[in-house]
Structures are given as structure tokens and as C-alpha cells.
Design a protein around this motif. Structure first.
Motif, PDB file in Angstrom:
ATOM      1  N   LEU A 198    -112.879  14.428 -11.770  1.00 48.20           N
ATOM      2  CA  LEU A 198    -113.615  13.240 -11.343  1.00 48.20           C
ATOM      3  C   LEU A 198    -112.696  12.028 -11.223  1.00 48.20           C
ATOM      4  CD1 LEU A 198    -116.897  13.585 -13.452  1.00 48.20           C
ATOM      5  CD2 LEU A 198    -116.697  13.769 -10.961  1.00 48.20           C
ATOM      6  N   ILE A 199    -111.766  11.901 -12.163  1.00 46.14           N
ATOM      7  CA  ILE A 199    -110.805  10.801 -12.093  1.00 46.14           C
ATOM      8  C   ILE A 199    -109.968  10.929 -10.826  1.00 46.14           C
ATOM      9  CG2 ILE A 199    -108.775   9.767 -13.192  1.00 46.14           C
ATOM     10  CD1 ILE A 199    -109.992  10.667 -15.899  1.00 46.14           C
ATOM     11  N   PHE A 200    -109.500  12.144 -10.545  1.00 45.27           N
ATOM     12  CA  PHE A 200    -108.679  12.355  -9.349  1.00 45.27           C
ATOM     13  C   PHE A 200    -109.476  12.096  -8.077  1.00 45.27           C
ATOM     14  CE2 PHE A 200    -106.954  14.940  -5.901  1.00 45.27           C
ATOM     15  CZ  PHE A 200    -105.628  14.525  -5.910  1.00 45.27           C
ATOM     16  N   THR A 201    -110.722  12.547  -8.050  1.00 43.12           N
ATOM     17  CA  THR A 201    -111.559  12.363  -6.868  1.00 43.12           C
ATOM     18  C   THR A 201    -111.738  10.893  -6.547  1.00 43.12           C
ATOM     19  OG1 THR A 201    -112.743  14.433  -7.288  1.00 43.12           O
ATOM     20  CG2 THR A 201    -113.813  12.845  -5.856  1.00 43.12           C
ATOM     21  N   GLU A 202    -111.971  10.082  -7.577  1.00 44.96           N
ATOM     22  CA  GLU A 202    -112.114   8.647  -7.349  1.00 44.96           C
ATOM     23  C   GLU A 202    -110.817   8.049  -6.831  1.00 44.96           C
ATOM     24  OE1 GLU A 202    -113.549   4.939  -6.873  1.00 44.96           O
ATOM     25  OE2 GLU A 202    -114.719   6.758  -7.281  1.00 44.96           O
ATOM     26  N   GLY A 203    -109.692   8.571  -7.293  1.00 46.77           N
ATOM     27  CA  GLY A 203    -108.409   8.061  -6.818  1.00 46.77           C
ATOM     28  C   GLY A 203    -108.076   8.516  -5.411  1.00 46.77           C
ATOM     29  N   SER A 204    -108.386   9.756  -5.074  1.00 46.87           N
ATOM     30  CA  SER A 204    -107.992  10.302  -3.775  1.00 46.87           C
ATOM     31  C   SER A 204    -108.846   9.773  -2.634  1.00 46.87           C
ATOM     32  CB  SER A 204    -108.042  11.832  -3.803  1.00 46.87           C
ATOM     33  OG  SER A 204    -109.366  12.284  -4.017  1.00 46.87           O
ATOM     34  N   THR A 205    -110.118   9.515  -2.895  1.00 46.88           N
ATOM     35  CA  THR A 205    -110.999   8.904  -1.897  1.00 46.88           C
ATOM     36  C   THR A 205    -111.926   7.955  -2.641  1.00 46.88           C
ATOM     37  OG1 THR A 205    -110.926  10.929  -0.551  1.00 46.88           O
ATOM     38  CG2 THR A 205    -112.617   9.306  -0.009  1.00 46.88           C
ATOM     39  N   ALA A 206    -111.531   6.699  -2.699  1.00 49.59           N
ATOM     40  CA  ALA A 206    -112.276   5.706  -3.484  1.00 49.59           C
ATOM     41  C   ALA A 206    -113.717   5.606  -2.987  1.00 49.59           C
ATOM     42  CB  ALA A 206    -111.591   4.362  -3.408  1.00 49.59           C
ATOM     43  N   SER A 207    -114.651   5.571  -3.912  1.00 49.16           N
ATOM     44  CA  SER A 207    -116.061   5.535  -3.544  1.00 49.16           C
ATOM     45  C   SER A 207    -116.468   4.185  -2.973  1.00 49.16           C
ATOM     46  CB  SER A 207    -116.931   5.853  -4.766  1.00 49.16           C
ATOM     47  OG  SER A 207    -116.672   4.934  -5.822  1.00 49.16           O
ATOM     48  N   SER A 208    -115.690   3.140  -3.258  1.00 47.92           N
ATOM     49  CA  SER A 208    -115.993   1.810  -2.748  1.00 47.92           C
ATOM     50  C   SER A 208    -114.719   0.990  -2.737  1.00 47.92           C
ATOM     51  CB  SER A 208    -117.070   1.132  -3.603  1.00 47.92           C
ATOM     52  OG  SER A 208    -116.638   1.034  -4.947  1.00 47.92           O
ATOM     53  N   GLY A 209    -114.793  -0.181  -2.149  1.00 43.84           N
ATOM     54  CA  GLY A 209    -113.631  -1.045  -2.113  1.00 43.84           C
ATOM     55  C   GLY A 209    -112.919  -1.011  -0.777  1.00 43.84           C
ATOM     56  N   ALA A 210    -111.765  -1.689  -0.730  1.00 53.11           N
ATOM     57  CA  ALA A 210    -111.050  -1.869   0.534  1.00 53.11           C
ATOM     58  C   ALA A 210    -109.995  -0.800   0.783  1.00 53.11           C
ATOM     59  CB  ALA A 210    -110.393  -3.249   0.558  1.00 53.11           C
ATOM     60  N   GLU A 211    -109.579  -0.065  -0.245  1.00 54.30           N
ATOM     61  CA  GLU A 211    -108.511   0.919  -0.095  1.00 54.30           C
ATOM     62  C   GLU A 211    -109.073   2.335  -0.099  1.00 54.30           C
ATOM     63  OE1 GLU A 211    -105.484  -0.016   0.662  1.00 54.30           O
ATOM     64  OE2 GLU A 211    -106.146  -2.092   0.481  1.00 54.30           O
ATOM     65  N   LEU A 212    -108.491   3.188   0.726  1.00 55.90           N
ATOM     66  CA  LEU A 212    -108.934   4.584   0.780  1.00 55.90           C
ATOM     67  C   LEU A 212    -108.475   5.349  -0.451  1.00 55.90           C
ATOM     68  CD1 LEU A 212    -110.236   6.916   2.445  1.00 55.90           C
ATOM     69  CD2 LEU A 212    -107.933   7.382   3.323  1.00 55.90           C
ATOM     70  N   ILE A 213    -107.209   5.155  -0.834  1.00 54.57           N
ATOM     71  CA  ILE A 213    -106.607   5.900  -1.934  1.00 54.57           C
ATOM     72  C   ILE A 213    -106.202   4.936  -3.040  1.00 54.57           C
ATOM     73  CG2 ILE A 213    -104.756   7.478  -2.638  1.00 54.57           C
ATOM     74  CD1 ILE A 213    -104.506   8.317   0.300  1.00 54.57           C
ATOM     75  N   ARG A 214    -106.553   5.265  -4.274  1.00 57.16           N
ATOM     76  CA  ARG A 214    -106.062   4.518  -5.432  1.00 57.16           C
ATOM     77  C   ARG A 214    -105.013   5.400  -6.107  1.00 57.16           C
ATOM     78  NH1 ARG A 214    -112.133   2.884  -7.221  1.00 57.16           N
ATOM     79  NH2 ARG A 214    -112.492   1.384  -5.555  1.00 57.16           N
ATOM     80  N   PHE A 215    -103.782   5.166  -5.720  1.00 58.73           N
ATOM     81  CA  PHE A 215    -102.707   6.055  -6.138  1.00 58.73           C
ATOM     82  C   PHE A 215    -102.537   6.095  -7.651  1.00 58.73           C
ATOM     83  CE2 PHE A 215    -101.695   4.864  -1.773  1.00 58.73           C
ATOM     84  CZ  PHE A 215    -101.371   6.091  -1.209  1.00 58.73           C
ATOM     85  N   ASP A 216    -102.750   4.963  -8.328  1.00 59.33           N
ATOM     86  CA  ASP A 216    -102.569   4.944  -9.777  1.00 59.33           C
ATOM     87  C   ASP A 216    -103.614   5.804 -10.474  1.00 59.33           C
ATOM     88  OD1 ASP A 216    -104.547   3.185  -8.945  1.00 59.33           O
ATOM     89  OD2 ASP A 216    -104.169   1.717 -10.516  1.00 59.33           O
ATOM     90  N   VAL A 217    -104.860   5.771  -9.983  1.00 60.17           N
ATOM     91  CA  VAL A 217    -105.922   6.572 -10.592  1.00 60.17           C
ATOM     92  C   VAL A 217    -105.666   8.058 -10.355  1.00 60.17           C
ATOM     93  CG1 VAL A 217    -108.403   7.020 -10.648  1.00 60.17           C
ATOM     94  CG2 VAL A 217    -107.564   4.692 -10.304  1.00 60.17           C
TER      95      VAL A 217
END
Length: 418
Positions: A198-217
Motif C-alpha cells: 500500500l505504501i508503494f502503491t501510493e508512491g508509484s501512483t499518487a491518489s491525489s496531488g500535483a505529482e504522479l509519482i512520490r519517489f520518496d514514498v
């Protein structure tokens, strides 16, 4: 936790050292303190107090020769103070009070049962999903409440409340600090793997916000998966999850353009894919397969990712094999998302007309309120030349999509319809 403002702080690199040591060793510190005190909630508080003291002391006095041991010693002394305040001069206090320095051999290459026990505790099924994620990132990943809040776009107070409630729930439920016995481990391991995924999924395709990928997450999830693979080397599904994360992250460099806009799979420059990550992922998948017990849900998803990783193009992908793996995954771990992904694979293997009934069958299920369903349905309709229907689907997908970058892709598709 932010370094306190102080005129005594003369060496900013000391704060950097605190952050580095904490990120690497926090799980072992919390785990060791839990083992000594027998109280998970207290141990986490003690570790945070030691961190706060380090943020003041190290920049002023220099980084100690054994930084992790220093943190644990401070945490243990705070535990002694806490037991004194409680007038708990019992056997536990006597054990804690013996000796002034921490004498255990602190080997940074050694990951012991304390960390594994900590992962099982923080991912315990008694906790709701959001609490498991927050607690795991805090006590195993070493992230601060501010960092977790920023990663998941929620207020810091919300994260702190989740962590506080989680610790109280674990205490009320009497969850022991231990690696579960073998007869319970498989069931409990599923919860741990799910949290990391679940942590990786949120990082690989952010559920909200301006960025597609949250590399740190996403990177934190990969680190947790690697730790888990070292802790449980004989569990094939652990290696299956690690393989899935590595193979998925391998595509990150090509998934966004210069301005951060998403690049769809068929348009990605595969020369930008991380070949080292692909090699690591395939090795982990091979290790999962060698166990001889058959691949689990994460291993099957990794097998699909491997099909993409080894193909020279979308057209050269073995879509028939992808469909077969999705069918196996659907039997092992049925879900609407798996069925939707199977429909996409069917459209690539047999055409959009064969896939559309599969998508229509999902219209009244849990995906009815997700942007994923109208996104895929719009794509199939567009390929079938049914432009007006495709437009209606993509317009609905735009309304439902929470990520700004994904919305831009859908909006662009709308502009290309004639």
C-alpha cells in the motif's frame, strides 16, 4: 521531528548525522527498547526522546563514536527515569538499571529479530489500514510525523492521532512484542506485505496531488521490502513482493516527461528503464519461484511486470501470457482491479471488442466510483470508433480523478477525439 532552534548549535552536519543514523537504525532502536521495557508504546516515546536529545547534543558536542548505541543508551536511561517516576522498582527496573553503557554489539549489518517483531507489531491486523501505514513508516521506516503527513497529503495532527491511537490499541489488545509462532506467521505476514504494498502503491501512483509519482514514498516501500527479504529469506511471497516493487519502479524514469507529465506505457522510452532494478526484480522473482510452492499474488503480479520488462515494445509483449497470469491471479486473489487489468490485457491480445463486455460487467461494482473504470472503457470505445461514447466516459473519468497529472492525460485524450 525538526531540530530545535538554539544558539548553541554550531555544527549543522550533526543534525544531518542524526537524520542519517535515525533513518537506518530507528527500527532496531525501538525494537531493542521494546524488548527491554516490554512496552511498545513506551519504547517508541523513549526513542523519540533520544532523537530529540541527539538533535540538540550532536551539533553542539559532535557525533558520538557509536551513534546508534548512544541513542539506545539515552533511551534506556529515559526508561529508567520513567520507571523511577512510577516507583516501579521491580525486576524490570533492576534489569534496566544494571550498567551505565549499552553493551550489546551494535553491528549495522546485522538485522535481528527485534526489527522483524517490530514489523509484525506495527502491521498487526487489530489496527485499521491507515494506522498500520503510519505506524510502520514511523517506527520501522524512521519517518517523522511531518514527513508521513506530507507524503500522504494529510495534516500532521491526523498522522499523530493515528499513531497515538494505534499504540493505545496495541496496548489494549495485549499484542506481544515477538515474531509470531510458525502456525500464525503466514496469516500475519499477509498484513505486513499488504502495508508495504500500500505504501508503494501510493508512491508509484499518487491518489491525489500535483505529482504522479512520490519517489520518496515508493523508495521507502522498496527499502522495507528489502529489509523484510533479509529477515525472512525462506518466504517466497516476500521475494515476490520485492520483485514486483523493483520491476515496477524500474519504469519510473520513463513514466514522466520533462515537465512531470505522465507518459503512457506505449510511449515510454524503454531505454530509460532502470536495467539494474529489472535485474534485481527478476532475481527476486526467480528466488520466489525456486521455493517450489507456487507463486502467490505478489509473485504473479511480478510475473506480469516481468513480461513488460523483457519486451522490446508494447506490440512485442506476450499479451497471451499476461492474460493467463491475470486469470490465475483472479482465482488466487479476486478483485475488481485485477479483472479490469485482465480486460486491458485481453484488449491487447484479442482486440477491444473482446474486452468491452469484461469491463461492462464491472460497471455496478466497487469500481463504479473510480476513475479507472471509465478511463479504460473510454479507451476501448475510442479504439472501436465510438467517439461520442468514449468522450462521455473520459469526461466522467476526469471528474472522478484525484491526481492532477492523470487528469491532464485524460483531458489530452478528450482533445484528440474527433
Amino acid at each position: 521531528m525538526r531540530p530545535p532552534a538554539s544558539s548553541e548549535v554550531t555544527d549543522p552536519s550533526g543534525r544531518e548525522a542524526v537524520a542519517a543514523v535515525w533513518r537506518i537504525e530507528s527500527a532496531r532502536i525501538v525494537g531493542a527498547l521494546t524488548r527491554y521495557t516490554g512496552d511498545f508504546a513506551l519504547a517508541e516515546d523513549l526513542a523519540q526522546e533520544a532523537l530529540a536529545e541527539a538533535l540538540v547534543t550532536w551539533p553542539r558536542d559532535g557525533v558520538p563514536r557509536n551513534p546508534a548505541g548512544w541513542l539506545l543508551t539515552v533511551g534506556r536511561r529515559r526508561a529508567i527515569d520513567a520507571f523511577r517516576r512510577r516507583s516501579a522498582l521491580d525486576e524490570k527496573y533492576a534489569v534496566l538499571a544494571t550498567g551505565e553503557e549499552f553493551v550489546e554489539d551494535w553491528d549495522p549489518e546485522k538485522i535481528d529479530d527485534d526489527v522483524l517483531a517490530l514489523m509484525f507489531v506495527s502491521c498487526h491486523p487489530v489496527l485499521p489500514r491507515e494506522a498500520r501505514i503510519a505506524l510502520t513508516l514511523r517506527v520501522v521506516g524512521g519517518l517523522t510525523s511531518d514527513e508521513i503527513a506530507k507524503a500522504f497529503l494529510v495534516p500532521t495532527a491526523t498522522v499523530q492521532a493515528r499513531i497515538t491511537r494505534a499504540k493505545k490499541s496495541l496496548g489494549a489488545a495485549g499484542v506481544p512484542f515477538e515474531v509470531p509462532p510458525p502456525d500464525e506467521r503466514s496469516a500475519r505476514l499477509g498484513s505486513v506485505l499488504n502495508v508495504v504494498y500500500l505504501i508503494f502503491t501510493e508512491g508509484s501512483t499518487a491518489s491525489s496531488g500535483a505529482e504522479l509519482i512520490r519517489f520518496d514514498v515508493a523508495g521507502e516501500a522498496q527499502r522495507l521490502a528489502r529489509v523484510l527479504a533479509r529477515l525472512m529469506p525462506d518466504e517466497p511471497e516476500v521475494h515476490g513482493l520485492l520483485a514486483l516493487l523493483e520491476l515496477t519502479a524500474a519504469r519510473f524514469p520513463a513514466r514522466t516527461g520533462p515537465d512531470g507529465e505522465p507518459v503512457l506505457l506505449e510511449h515510454q522510452d524503454r531505454g530509460r528503464w532502470d536495467r539494474a532494478a529489472i535485474t534485481r526484480g527478476r532475481a527476486a522473482l526467480a528466488r520466489a519461484s525456486q521455493a517450489g510452492r507456487g507463486l502467490g499474488a505478489y509473485g504473479l503480479q511480478a510475473s506480469i511486470a516481468e513480461c513488460h520488462a523483457v519486451a522490446e515494445s508494447v506490440e512485442a509483449t506476450d499479451w497471451d501470457r499476461v492474460v493467463l497470469i491475470y486469470e490465475a491471479l483472479g482465482r488466487l486473489a479476486p478483485s475488481p482491479v485485477v479483472e479490469l487489468n485482465r480486460a486491458v490485457a485481453v484488449s491487447m491480445a484479442s482486440g477491444p471488442a473482446a474486452a468491452l463486455p469484461l469491463v461492462d460487467a464491472l460497471a455496478t461494482g466497487p469500481l463504479a466510483s473510480s476513475h479507472l473504470l471509465p478511463s479504460v472503457r473510454g479507451e476501448l470505445l475510442a479504439r472501436l470508433g465510438r467517439a461520442a461514447e468514449a468522450r462521455a466516459e473520459w469526461e466522467r473519468a476526469v471528474r472522478l480523478c484525484g491526481n492532477a497529472r492523470e487528469r491532464s492525460v485524460l483531458t489530452h485524450k478528450l482533445s484528440t477525439l474527433t
